[in-house]
Design a protein around this motif. Structure first.
Motif, PDB file in Angstrom:
ATOM      1  N   TYR A   5       0.862  -1.191   0.000  1.00 35.01           N
ATOM      2  CA  TYR A   5       0.000   0.000   0.000  1.00 35.01           C
ATOM      3  C   TYR A   5       0.892   1.233   0.000  1.00 35.01           C
ATOM      4  CZ  TYR A   5      -3.168   3.697   1.189  1.00 35.01           C
ATOM      5  OH  TYR A   5      -3.859   4.882   1.146  1.00 35.01           O
ATOM      6  N   GLY A   7       0.450   5.767   0.093  1.00 31.17           N
ATOM      7  CA  GLY A   7      -0.423   6.937   0.109  1.00 31.17           C
ATOM      8  C   GLY A   7       0.290   8.118   0.729  1.00 31.17           C
ATOM      9  N   GLN A  37      -7.270   4.837   5.893  1.00 28.40           N
ATOM     10  CA  GLN A  37      -5.884   4.534   5.536  1.00 28.40           C
ATOM     11  C   GLN A  37      -5.283   3.544   6.538  1.00 28.40           C
ATOM     12  OE1 GLN A  37      -3.153   8.007   5.116  1.00 28.40           O
ATOM     13  NE2 GLN A  37      -2.888   7.278   3.034  1.00 28.40           N
ATOM     14  N   THR A  40      -6.651   0.144   5.782  1.00 30.04           N
ATOM     15  CA  THR A  40      -6.094  -0.386   4.538  1.00 30.04           C
ATOM     16  C   THR A  40      -4.677  -0.910   4.750  1.00 30.04           C
ATOM     17  OG1 THR A  40      -7.436   1.207   3.319  1.00 30.04           O
ATOM     18  CG2 THR A  40      -5.656   0.143   2.108  1.00 30.04           C
ATOM     19  N   SER A 269      -4.742   8.053  -1.545  1.00 29.52           N
ATOM     20  CA  SER A 269      -4.339   6.661  -1.711  1.00 29.52           C
ATOM     21  C   SER A 269      -3.661   6.563  -3.070  1.00 29.52           C
ATOM     22  CB  SER A 269      -5.568   5.747  -1.647  1.00 29.52           C
ATOM     23  OG  SER A 269      -5.173   4.398  -1.811  1.00 29.52           O
ATOM     24  N   GLN A 272      -2.582   0.581  -4.371  1.00 28.48           N
ATOM     25  CA  GLN A 272      -3.133  -0.573  -3.682  1.00 28.48           C
ATOM     26  C   GLN A 272      -2.706  -1.807  -4.447  1.00 28.48           C
ATOM     27  OE1 GLN A 272      -6.805  -0.266  -1.459  1.00 28.48           O
ATOM     28  NE2 GLN A 272      -7.349   1.570  -2.606  1.00 28.48           N
TER      29      GLN A 272
END
Ligand SMILES: [Fe+2]
Length: 279
Positions: A5, A7, A37, A40, A269, A272
């Protein structure tokens, strides 16, 4: 491939120090985006967070200012600010020096970086961590880009650092999240503190989520200072994350000017893990 991930998020100290003074609806939406976030990162199984920030003279000063630095400590400590003011309790923060060493060695194949065996986190790290790993369960690898004091490296070097970090992260077996902090318009420690250039911020964020390399690298420090204030030199951190995640279009999870926090707060973001890479 071990980037799970990536961001960016805001790091204004006012988010915690005078948190309740913001418009309640905007604050709720901001905290929901931070929490999204956090969930995630946790849901992706991140075993470490590489956090690219711009510290504010807490560890590095004019006598010896590294352009890029990566932490390799056994543990970190923060916040360095008065915890009663920042409203974040002081604590030790877990690290992973073995992973740091491997990442540094790989980054050094293409980008020179300094390393630091001691690092006291200021709000640039502590505010995001307070929301993204509030129990400090995930080891942190701090990365600093000098955004405070000229001469600062040109943006294409932040882009190169992002590419190098991505290659290094992908070479590690651990599942790793990559977060950049700071970078929208703000004028800290000046009579203009509190001013926000929302249009400039929204254009920047559109370039970031669409990974428009040419547009991002075309920002000059002169333009950035005029339109975004001295605090906006921190765009180096988000440009770094955009470079590391160039292959994907990102998403805006939150982006609103919040005057009492003295900046446009944003949660983006930028990467992913594709479904076919999930394990
Ligand atoms: Fe900052």
């Amino acid at each position: 491939m071990s980037l799970v991930y990536a961001g960016t998020c805001c790091h204004s100290p006012a988010i915690t120090s005078r948190g309740e003074m913001a418009d309640p609806q905007l604050r709720r939406q901001l905290l929901e985006a931070f929490d999204r976030q956090r969930r995630t990162i946790e849901g992706a199984g991140a075993e470490a967070i590489v956090m690219v920030s711009s510290e504010h003279f807490a560890n590095f000063f004019m006598d010896n200012m590294p352009t890029f630095s990566i932490g390799i400590a056994d543990e970190y400590y923060g916040p360095i600010e008065d915890p009663n003011w920042l409203k974040i309790p002081r604590t030790t923060i877990p690290a992973n020096p073995d992973l740091s060493l491997r990442l540094i060695n790989q980054v050094m194949q293409s980008v020179d970086v300094c390393f630091a065996q001691e690092w006291k986190f200021d709000h640039g790290m502590s505010v995001p961590l307070h929301f993204l790993t509030p129990q400090y369960k995930i080891p942190i690898i701090p990365v600093n880009i000098n955004c405070q004091s000229k001469p600062m490296s040109p943006l294409h070097r932040s882009w190169a650092l992002g590419l190098a970090l991505r290659e290094a992260i992908n070479s590690a077996p651990e599942k790793i999240a990559l977060i950049g902090t700071g970078g929208t318009s703000h004028w800290p420690c000046t009579p203009d503190s509190g001013k926000i250039n929302e249009a400039w911020d929204r254009t920047l964020i559109d370039h970031l989520i669409n990974k428009r390399k040419d547009a991002l690298l075309a920002y000059t420090d002169e333009d950035t200072y005029r339109e975004g204030g001295g605090g906006a030199f921190e765009i180096r951190t988000s440009v770094c994350i955009a470079a590391a995640t160039e292959e994907q279009t990102g998403e805006v999870w939150f982006c609103e000017p919040i005057p009492i926090y003295a900046t446009t707060c944003s949660i983006l973001s930028l990467y992913q893990q594709p479904l076919d890479l999930l394990t």
